[in-house]
Write an enzyme that holds these catalytic residues in place. Sequence first.
Site, PDB file in Angstrom:
ATOM      1  N   LYS A 198     -27.253 -22.345  17.566  1.00  0.00           N
ATOM      2  CA  LYS A 198     -26.744 -22.377  18.942  1.00  0.00           C
ATOM      3  C   LYS A 198     -27.001 -21.058  19.677  1.00  0.00           C
ATOM      4  O   LYS A 198     -27.267 -20.020  19.048  1.00  0.00           O
ATOM      5  CB  LYS A 198     -25.254 -22.720  18.911  1.00  0.00           C
ATOM      6  CG  LYS A 198     -24.974 -24.124  18.380  1.00  0.00           C
ATOM      7  CD  LYS A 198     -23.500 -24.489  18.559  1.00  0.00           C
ATOM      8  CE  LYS A 198     -23.222 -25.873  18.011  1.00  0.00           C
ATOM      9  NZ  LYS A 198     -21.815 -26.289  18.267  1.00  0.00           N
TER      10      LYS A 198
ATOM     11  N   TYR B  55     -24.538 -34.511  23.795  1.00  0.00           N
ATOM     12  CA  TYR B  55     -23.128 -34.558  23.374  1.00  0.00           C
ATOM     13  C   TYR B  55     -22.361 -35.686  24.054  1.00  0.00           C
ATOM     14  O   TYR B  55     -21.154 -35.582  24.234  1.00  0.00           O
ATOM     15  CB  TYR B  55     -22.456 -33.220  23.681  1.00  0.00           C
ATOM     16  CG  TYR B  55     -22.723 -32.129  22.663  1.00  0.00           C
ATOM     17  CD1 TYR B  55     -22.377 -32.282  21.316  1.00  0.00           C
ATOM     18  CD2 TYR B  55     -23.285 -30.910  23.052  1.00  0.00           C
ATOM     19  CE1 TYR B  55     -22.600 -31.268  20.389  1.00  0.00           C
ATOM     20  CE2 TYR B  55     -23.512 -29.893  22.123  1.00  0.00           C
ATOM     21  CZ  TYR B  55     -23.160 -30.075  20.792  1.00  0.00           C
ATOM     22  OH  TYR B  55     -23.362 -29.079  19.863  1.00  0.00           O
TER      23      TYR B  55
ATOM     24  N   ASN C 172     -19.914 -21.670  17.916  1.00  0.00           N
ATOM     25  CA  ASN C 172     -19.767 -21.713  16.462  1.00  0.00           C
ATOM     26  C   ASN C 172     -21.098 -21.734  15.704  1.00  0.00           C
ATOM     27  O   ASN C 172     -21.198 -22.265  14.608  1.00  0.00           O
ATOM     28  CB  ASN C 172     -18.854 -22.866  16.050  1.00  0.00           C
ATOM     29  CG  ASN C 172     -19.418 -24.228  16.425  1.00  0.00           C
ATOM     30  OD1 ASN C 172     -20.448 -24.305  17.067  1.00  0.00           O
ATOM     31  ND2 ASN C 172     -18.753 -25.282  16.003  1.00  0.00           N
TER      32      ASN C 172
ATOM     33  N   HIS D 172     -25.044 -26.328  14.645  1.00  0.00           N
ATOM     34  CA  HIS D 172     -24.679 -27.747  14.713  1.00  0.00           C
ATOM     35  C   HIS D 172     -25.370 -28.483  13.577  1.00  0.00           C
ATOM     36  O   HIS D 172     -26.494 -28.146  13.207  1.00  0.00           O
ATOM     37  CB  HIS D 172     -25.129 -28.350  16.050  1.00  0.00           C
ATOM     38  CG  HIS D 172     -25.049 -29.852  16.073  1.00  0.00           C
ATOM     39  ND1 HIS D 172     -23.893 -30.521  16.373  1.00  0.00           N
ATOM     40  CD2 HIS D 172     -25.972 -30.797  15.786  1.00  0.00           C
ATOM     41  CE1 HIS D 172     -24.110 -31.823  16.282  1.00  0.00           C
ATOM     42  NE2 HIS D 172     -25.367 -32.019  15.935  1.00  0.00           N
TER      43      HIS D 172
ATOM     44  N   GLU E 210     -29.858 -38.075  17.153  1.00  0.00           N
ATOM     45  CA  GLU E 210     -30.066 -36.658  17.513  1.00  0.00           C
ATOM     46  C   GLU E 210     -31.514 -36.214  17.249  1.00  0.00           C
ATOM     47  O   GLU E 210     -32.081 -35.462  18.038  1.00  0.00           O
ATOM     48  CB  GLU E 210     -29.075 -35.787  16.741  1.00  0.00           C
ATOM     49  CG  GLU E 210     -27.635 -36.042  17.187  1.00  0.00           C
ATOM     50  CD  GLU E 210     -26.608 -35.217  16.432  1.00  0.00           C
ATOM     51  OE1 GLU E 210     -26.976 -34.486  15.484  1.00  0.00           O
ATOM     52  OE2 GLU E 210     -25.422 -35.285  16.811  1.00  0.00           O
TER      53      GLU E 210
HETATM   54  P1  CMP Z   1     -20.717 -29.338  17.049  1.00  0.00           P
HETATM   55  O1  CMP Z   1     -20.735 -29.525  15.594  1.00  0.00           O
HETATM   56  O2  CMP Z   1     -21.974 -28.974  17.727  1.00  0.00           O
HETATM   57  O3  CMP Z   1     -20.122 -30.665  17.738  1.00  0.00           O
HETATM   58  C1  CMP Z   1     -19.360 -30.655  18.912  1.00  0.00           C
HETATM   59  C2  CMP Z   1     -19.082 -29.267  19.393  1.00  0.00           C
HETATM   60  O4  CMP Z   1     -18.026 -29.193  20.325  1.00  0.00           O
HETATM   61  C3  CMP Z   1     -18.604 -28.403  18.233  1.00  0.00           C
HETATM   62  O5  CMP Z   1     -19.660 -28.162  17.362  1.00  0.00           O
HETATM   63  C4  CMP Z   1     -18.048 -27.217  18.973  1.00  0.00           C
HETATM   64  O6  CMP Z   1     -19.071 -26.334  19.431  1.00  0.00           O
HETATM   65  C5  CMP Z   1     -17.441 -27.905  20.184  1.00  0.00           C
HETATM   66  N1  CMP Z   1     -15.999 -28.107  20.004  1.00  0.00           N
HETATM   67  C6  CMP Z   1     -15.399 -28.966  19.168  1.00  0.00           C
HETATM   68  N2  CMP Z   1     -14.064 -28.880  19.294  1.00  0.00           N
HETATM   69  C7  CMP Z   1     -13.819 -27.954  20.243  1.00  0.00           C
HETATM   70  C8  CMP Z   1     -12.652 -27.407  20.834  1.00  0.00           C
HETATM   71  N3  CMP Z   1     -11.445 -27.805  20.456  1.00  0.00           N
HETATM   72  N4  CMP Z   1     -12.808 -26.476  21.791  1.00  0.00           N
HETATM   73  C9  CMP Z   1     -14.043 -26.069  22.173  1.00  0.00           C
HETATM   74  N5  CMP Z   1     -15.204 -26.550  21.651  1.00  0.00           N
HETATM   75  C10 CMP Z   1     -15.085 -27.470  20.698  1.00  0.00           C
END
Ligand code: CMP
Length: 138
Positions: free
Chosen positions: A10, A50, A113, A116, A127
């Site tokens: 990311k 998403y 984070n 993904h 995806e």
């Molecule tokens: P990802 O695995 O890419 O799938 C969905 C994404 O949404 C997740 O990683 C995070 O980056 C984001 N995400 C999921 N939950 C939250 C949350 N509570 N607050 C902010 N971002 C979130």
Amino acid sequence: MAQRTLSIVKPDAVRKGFTGAILAEIEKAGFRIGAIKKQSISKEQAQGFYQVHAGKPFFDGLTTFMSSGPLVLMVLEKENAIADLRKLMGATNPANAEEGTIRKRFAGSVQENAIHGSDAEDTAAFEIGYWFAGYELI
Ligand code: CMP
């Protein structure tokens, strides 16, 4: 037989210079990088990717973040790739991620984070098809 999953380094991790370290962890864990490309995506492309999260409180922030700078899209191959990558990534919120996981080491917050990974076979198929054309996957 090898299974495919879609992974993304990311924009937060790319910005911080963690791309190479994350790829090293992935290869060390036995994944083959079947396809890879670095690019920036639009907010609309992030919204399409998403779409299962549309309507959630974090959707706007998430799609703004994902379109905030270059990211690295990958198709990873390995037996049990989907579950094994999710284990290697660690919990969505790095505060809950186990020691030694990619998110524990490289992620800054639940939104930013670092990585993904697809969560199931049907989402992996969607995806991979969303970001890669068939000729890129030979
Ligand atoms: P990802 O695995 O890419 O799938 C969905 C994404 O949404 C997740 O990683 C995070 O980056 C984001 N995400 C999921 N939950 C939250 C949350 N509570 N607050 C902010 N971002 C979130």
